[in-house]
Enzyme design. Structure first.
Site, PDB file in Angstrom:
ATOM      1  N   PRO A  34       0.825  -1.345  -0.324  1.00 32.93           N
ATOM      2  CA  PRO A  34       0.067  -0.028   0.121  1.00 32.93           C
ATOM      3  C   PRO A  34       0.765   1.366  -0.183  1.00 32.93           C
ATOM      4  O   PRO A  34       0.873   2.065   1.109  1.00 32.93           O
ATOM      5  CB  PRO A  34      -0.719  -0.107   1.241  1.00 32.93           C
ATOM      6  N   CYS A  35       1.365   1.654  -1.186  1.00 29.03           N
ATOM      7  CA  CYS A  35       2.263   2.668  -1.082  1.00 29.03           C
ATOM      8  C   CYS A  35       1.520   3.914  -1.265  1.00 29.03           C
ATOM      9  O   CYS A  35       1.864   5.056  -0.919  1.00 29.03           O
ATOM     10  CB  CYS A  35       3.363   2.783  -2.421  1.00 29.03           C
TER      11      CYS A  35
END
Length: 249
Positions: free
Chosen positions: A150-151
């Site tokens: 989950p950048c």
DNA sequence: TGTTTGGCGTCGC
DNA sequence: GGCGACGCCAAAC
């Protein structure tokens, strides 16, 4: 034991049906629904290797990996739940071919819970390169498996969401859908508050940390930096681990 | 508030 | 192998 792996591979090729070997070389791919539209996902026997928007997937994959791509029958185990819930859910990832730095950056990003955000500088500090903040940005920009790692939960220290592979608007939409209180973050940032502390626990957190969300208003204190919170007698939260050093914003 | 400078892993020449 | 430019940034003017 010390047999040449190439010879071993050739022997396996001769002995086995080529399927196993092929899967070690090639990747399979499927189309799946994602939170921001249709996705194309490539995977190997090691795990998911690439997540891309539906359009232009094959081209992008070839350019980046340069390995054969075959249609897959069904999504790998855990992919759909991971996309739906925003949690790892036992999904395996194939991160071969990345540098140590990039892998460490991605691993750090992976620990950010759904509904929360952390600054780029937080990642930099975690991987032991506190000044490589911008390099963290480039590493995340090359995240081969967005959404799964989950950048989008990595945002700027000043409260702005920042850039994203799928664009800043998508980043914001994702975070809101996950329940991240961006409105609050912005309101605090406007007052130069980047950390919240509780005078009942003596702990200071990032504003989106689930511990910070439960602080009763009259026990809540905002700080511009961890240093200032420390000076006021607070210690960093062990869950969200706001910086031991700099990170002012 | 906006702009400048610092800093650093990658990538292309 | 080097060198310079480039980015999902951050703190200091």
């Amino acid at each position: 034991m010390n047999q040449d792996p190439l010879l071993a591979g050739l022997a396996a090729l001769a002995a086995d049906p080529p399927q196993g070997l092929l899967d070690r070389i090639a990747a399979r791919w499927v189309r799946v629904p994602g939170p921001i539209g249709e996705l194309a996902v490539a995977f190997t026997d090691q795990g998911v290797a690439y997540v891309h928007e539906g359009d232009g997937f094959a081209e992008a994959f070839r350019k980046r990996f340069g390995r054969p791509l075959l249609p897959g029958a069904r999504p790998p185990a855990g992919l759909l739940p991971a996309l739906r819930t925003g949690r790892p859910s036992g999904l395996r990832l194939d991160l071969r071919g990345m540098s140590d730095f990039q892998r460490e950056v991605l691993e750090a990003a992976r620990t950010i819970p759904r509904g929360e955000v952390r600054p780029y500088a937080w990642i930099a500090e975690r991987v032991g390169r506190p000044r490589a903040v911008r390099a963290v940005g480039t590493a995340l920009a090359r995240n081969p498996v967005p959404l799964l790692i989950p950048c989008h939960r990595v945002t700027r220290s000043d409260g702005v969401v920042g850039e994203y592979v799928f664009g800043p608007a998508a980043k914001e939409r994702l975070l809101l859908a996950e329940g991240a209180d961006l409105e609050r973050v912005r309101e605090l940032a406007g007052r130069r508050v980047f950390y919240l502390a509780s005078d009942t626990t003596g702990v200071v957190c990032f504003p989106t940390c689930h511990n910070a969300r439960r602080i009763t208003p009259r026990h809540r204190h905002g700080f511009r930096s961890v240093a200032q919170a420390r000076a006021a007698g607070y210690r960093p939260c062990r869950t969200c681990e706001p910086a031991r050093a700099g990170l002012t914003g």
